[in-house]
Design an enzyme around this catalytic site. Structure first.
Site, short mmCIF file in Angstrom:
data_model
loop_
_atom_site.label_atom_id
_atom_site.label_comp_id
_atom_site.label_asym_id
_atom_site.label_seq_id
_atom_site.Cartn_x
_atom_site.Cartn_y
_atom_site.Cartn_z
N SER A 1 9.14 35.40 19.45
CA SER A 1 10.18 35.67 18.62
C SER A 1 11.16 36.77 18.53
O SER A 1 11.30 37.24 18.83
CB SER A 1 9.11 35.83 17.14
OG SER A 1 10.10 35.30 15.78
N HIS B 1 6.83 27.52 14.37
CA HIS B 1 7.62 28.45 15.01
C HIS B 1 6.83 29.63 15.48
O HIS B 1 6.27 30.48 16.32
CB HIS B 1 8.11 30.32 13.79
CG HIS B 1 8.95 30.87 14.34
ND1 HIS B 1 9.57 31.75 15.28
CD2 HIS B 1 8.24 32.50 14.59
CE1 HIS B 1 9.26 32.43 15.21
NE2 HIS B 1 8.68 33.15 14.60
N ASP C 1 10.75 25.04 14.84
CA ASP C 1 11.06 25.77 14.55
C ASP C 1 12.28 26.25 13.35
O ASP C 1 13.12 26.16 13.81
CB ASP C 1 10.91 26.55 15.95
CG ASP C 1 10.69 28.14 16.02
OD1 ASP C 1 11.10 28.51 14.19
OD2 ASP C 1 10.60 28.69 16.40
#
EC number: 3.1.-.-
Length: 338
Positions: A185, A312, A273
């Site tokens: 991320s 995610h 995601d």
């Protein structure tokens, strides 16, 4: 009639108050870019709460040592070093010196750069360390300045410098062992900043793994579910909300960095995601795959189908992950099977 008038009066007051907040927030963000920086970093969010970062064993990491390193004056960062599961028995009760020496054992090392919010003790992060350790890797992870129990103020430059310091610290102890960099991320932005710098000084890592990456922070902020809803109803959204990010010096330009990176690249992204849209990871892959800097290196994109529900941060659950890593990185020595 009086009651109806009173109700209308209260309702009107509420509408005016909400309208005031609706108008005030964008101006506040525009005038104080530091607010927007805090929303990007979310370093003040400590989840899970009440965990003692000095005691990784409380999170089931019995073969992990907690260190503190000092990248710069007035900056101290908390580091966890998890040894491969094959060394688990030997690691019990050992001190920091033993763990540092263990980096020289014939196991590859993964430097893990986490995303925004939370700490190195976040649940999904801990689960990934366990998976990687069971596959025969050392895992070194840390909290950037301003996160967890690390001291200092967060900034993109500072986060990148912290990562560089930890990488050099690993290299000084790991001998000829492979060192891989894994960013997740927001950590993918730190990872490409770091690896670009390493390639420019001709000390590239052995490979770069990007999990749920974006192209650049502006495009990610614009694609975030909150932003997608806001852009439809808020005129001047870019000027109010996205420009202050740039003003704060926050770019995390993965799309630009990959043009200067020369080492193998693996991108992992779940189709469902909700935080970093899948299409941004795919777009980054397309930029990297056509970049001249990757001419002599492997560039691979692995999607995870929506039906798997990895969203995610749950790619570590994939039973395919060990095979994907083995095929991409080669088989680590002394792989440990549960």
């Amino acid at each position: 009639l009086y009651r109806r008038y009173g109700l209308w009066f209260r309702l009107r007051k509420l509408i005016i108050w909400l309208l005031g907040v609706y108008i005030a927030i964008p101006f506040l963000v525009k005038l104080c870019p530091a607010i927007q920086a805090k929303l990007v970093f979310l370093n003040f969010v400590r989840v899970p709460y009440f965990i003692d970062l000095k005691r990784p064993q409380d999170q089931g990491l019995n073969h992990t040592c907690n260190y503190y390193l000092q990248p710069e004056e007035d900056v101290t960062i908390g580091v966890w070093h998890t040894v491969p599961a094959a060394l688990w028995k030997n690691a019990r009760g050992k001190d920091q010196l033993w763990f540092e020496d263990a980096l020289g054992s014939s196991h590859p090392v993964i430097l893990y750069l986490h995303g925004n919010a939370g700490t190195r003790g976040g649940d999904h992060r801990v689960e990934l360390y366990k998976v990687l350790s069971s596959l025969g890797y050392h895992v070194v992870t840390f909290d950037y300045r301003g996160w967890g129990d690390s001291i200092g103020s967060p900034s993109e430059r500072g986060m990148t410098y912290d990562a560089l310091h930890v990488f050099d610290w690993i290299k000084a102890r790991s001998g000829d062992n492979a060192v891989y960099i894994w960013g997740h991320s927001l950590g993918t932005g730190v990872a490409t900043n770091l690896v670009r710098r390493l390639c420019e000084r001709e000390t590239p890592p052995d490979a770069l793994i990007l999990e749920s990456p974006f192209t650049n922070i502006r495009e990610e902020a614009r694609s975030h579910p909150f932003s997608v809803a806001s852009t439809q109803y808020f005129p001047g959204f870019d000027w109010f909300f996205l420009d202050p990010i740039t003003t704060s010096g926050i770019k995390f330009a993965n799309d630009e960095n990959v043009k200067y990176i020369s080492c193998s690249l693996l991108i992992l992204h779940a189709e469902d995601d909700p935080v970093v849209p899948f299409h941004l990871g795919k777009k980054l892959y397309n930029i990297a795959a056509t970049s001249r800097s990757f001419r002599d290196y492997k560039v691979q994109f692995v999607p995870f189908h929506t039906d798997l529900g990895y969203r995610h941060k749950y790619i570590y659950r994939s039973p395919e992950l060990p095979r994907i890593l083995r095929e991409f990185l080669g088989k680590p020595e002394h792989e440990h099977h549960h």
